[in-house]
Design a protein around this motif. Structure first.
Motif, short mmCIF file in Angstrom:
data_model
loop_
_atom_site.label_atom_id
_atom_site.label_comp_id
_atom_site.label_asym_id
_atom_site.label_seq_id
_atom_site.Cartn_x
_atom_site.Cartn_y
_atom_site.Cartn_z
N ALA A 152 29.46 44.10 38.25
CA ALA A 152 29.73 42.78 39.30
C ALA A 152 28.36 42.02 39.42
N SER B 34 26.80 41.31 41.95
CA SER B 34 26.39 41.80 43.10
C SER B 34 25.20 42.78 43.14
N ARG C 167 43.82 39.82 38.13
CA ARG C 167 42.83 39.44 38.49
C ARG C 167 43.00 38.32 39.70
N TYR D 112 40.31 38.12 42.71
CA TYR D 112 39.04 37.61 42.18
C TYR D 112 39.01 35.91 42.05
#
Length: 484
Positions: free
Chosen positions: A121, A123, A223, A226
């Motif tokens: 990810a 992040s 998904r 997301y």
């Protein structure tokens, strides 16, 4: 013709997110196929890294299962698989825990190229890069590979660029877009810049319009949560379609070198016109007998996120000022297809009866599923009875004409990973290029959010909403048909 395989130097590749879906489907199979082809040297090593507590043997079992599932029968050689798997090891790593990083450092050799693949990810891109720097694992000849999404808007992209820049230089960062690794995409540059045939015609005087289509038959599936925060504009247009547009529209660089080529792509992005609302069509697929709707897939009945988008794009420069670029991409479409169509103008005057049919030439670049190109030419239909004209393609399938034995051509990830090891950034996005793309994309998204625009519903297995067809019909043009 058989493609040549040029070995790369020995390397250690640390694959963060090694137990994830992308690693299993694409990255590990790509590394194996390069090993099978003799490009990945015997001394190369793959170190899997993830939060799961696995032994080396556990990870090797995972690699075997991934190769068995995602490598074709032609390429799956049991002995080679075992040889490759022995070059794989594993370490449990937590991006925010310092305890395991010294152990990782001890596993990596100092006398080989070091590559770090962030299949995780976004992040945790920053924390991972900081740990590699702080523990002395990364060095001057290290390379960092990062997957999309690279930010969700200009602000987040800038912050991410700044975070990575504290630990790695721009020349070490490889922002991967697998579309650029496709054989046809690279051949587009060769066709344009290595042949005198097209470049004199590659401008608004001779090209009527350009169509870029990336259509998928699948929905958002697992998904959904997301995708509902992203949508087709962020997920596909800002990166994949933008890159294809740049390669079609850019000026020739003075040499085939990474930064010079990326300079020319950046000029295209900065020349893109703002898009008025009437040149944007967003859609969302409805439920069918077999499949749920987008809103059901996303688990958000009030979702205003687009699973389809079509755009009319203008470029304000001398080469393209009067040539529109039509972009579309969507889920649950009639068929899986990615292609670029360069539609040339008709002859200024025809000495033949046209019988109502267009005789304009077109160059079609197929990215998937059958990579290749065809050039539509007008010729005389064989036989007596006058000058009857028909359009016929000069067709070239790369798998047939240029592929290795067995008809398989390398997957995009194979080529891109080996380019990283070679230190070649030509097919990777630069930081300022990413930010420029978001600078153009953000106002488009902000505009429809401020207006509260709702996506047009469309039936699954079609070419998208009717409004997308009208986007071209009003200009006297037609999309390439997806339903035949």
């Amino acid at each position: 013709m058989v493609s040549r395989t040029i070995p790369v130097d020995p390397f250690d590749l640390v694959l963060f997110g090694a137990t994830g879906d992308l690693a299993r489907r694409k990255i590990l199979p790509s590394l194996y196929r390069r090993f099978l082809a003799g490009q990945m040297p015997e001394e190369a090593r793959v170190i899997g890294a993830a939060r799961s507590e696995l032994s080396d043997d556990d990870f090797r079992d995972l690699v075997r299962e991934a190769l068995k599932e995602f490598v074709s029968e032609k390429a799956f050689d049991a002995d080679t698989v075992e040889t490759f798997v022995e070059r794989c090891s594993y370490i449990a790593v937590d991006a925010k825990d310092d305890a395991c990083w010294q152990q990782l450092k001890s596993m990596i050799r100092d006398d080989v190229i070091k590559a770090f693949y962030f299949s995780v990810a976004p992040s945790i891109f920053g924390p991972l890069a900081e740990r590699l720097r702080d523990h002395g694992i990364a060095c001057e000849n290290s390379r960092l590979i990062v997957e999309k999404p690279f930010g969700t808007d200009l602000e987040t992209a800038r912050k991410l660029n700044d975070k990575l820049a504290t630990s790695f230089g721009e020349s070490q960062i490889y922002r991967i877009d697998h579309f650029l690794g496709k054989e046809t995409v690279q051949n587009l540059m060769a066709v344009r810049f290595a042949n005198v045939l097209f470049e004199p015609l590659w401008n608004e005087r001779f090209i009527d319009h350009v169509q870029i289509t990336v259509a998928e038959t699948v929905g958002v599936g697992g998904r959904g949560s997301y995708y509902d925060t992203s949508g087709a504009m962020r997920d596909m247009v800002q990166n994949h379609l933008m890159q294809l547009l740049c390669l079609i529209a850019m000026e020739p660089p003075n040499q085939f070198e990474a930064d010079r080529l990326r300079d020319e792509k950046l000029k295209v992005i900065r020349a893109l016109d703002p898009i008025p609302p009437e040149d944007i069509v967003r859609g969302q697929y409805k439920a069918s007998k077999e499949n749920p709707s987008y809103a059901e897939d996303a688990e958000n009945p009030d979702s205003l996120t687009e699973s389809f988008i079509a755009l009319k794009v203008g470029i304000s420069n001398w080469r393209w000022k009067h040539t529109p670029f039509y972009l579309r991409t969507g889920k649950r479409m009639a068929r899986r297809m990615s292609e670029i169509v360069v539609q040339f103008k008709e002859t200024p005057h025809s000495i033949f009866d046209r019988d109502g049919a267009s005789r304009a030439n077109s160059l079609t670049i197929r990215l998937q599923p059958d990579e290749g190109m065809d050039l539509s030419l007008t010729i005389k239909e064989p036989g007596p009875g006058g000058m009857r004209l028909v359009n016929m393609p000069l067709d070239m399938s790369f798998a047939d004409a240029l592929g290795p034995r067995g008809g398989e051509i390398p997957d995009a990830y194979e080529r891109l990973i080996m380019d990283v090891i070679r230190g070649d950034q030509t097919l990777f996005m630069r930081g300022d290029e990413v930010e420029a793309a978001w600078s153009w994309t953000d106002p488009v998204i902000a505009g429809w959010e401020e207006r509260g625009d709702k996506p047009h519903p469309y039936s699954q297995g079609t070419s998208g909403p009717e409004a997308a067809l009208m986007l071209m019909h009003r200009d006297g043009r037609r999309w390439r048909d997806l339903e035949t």
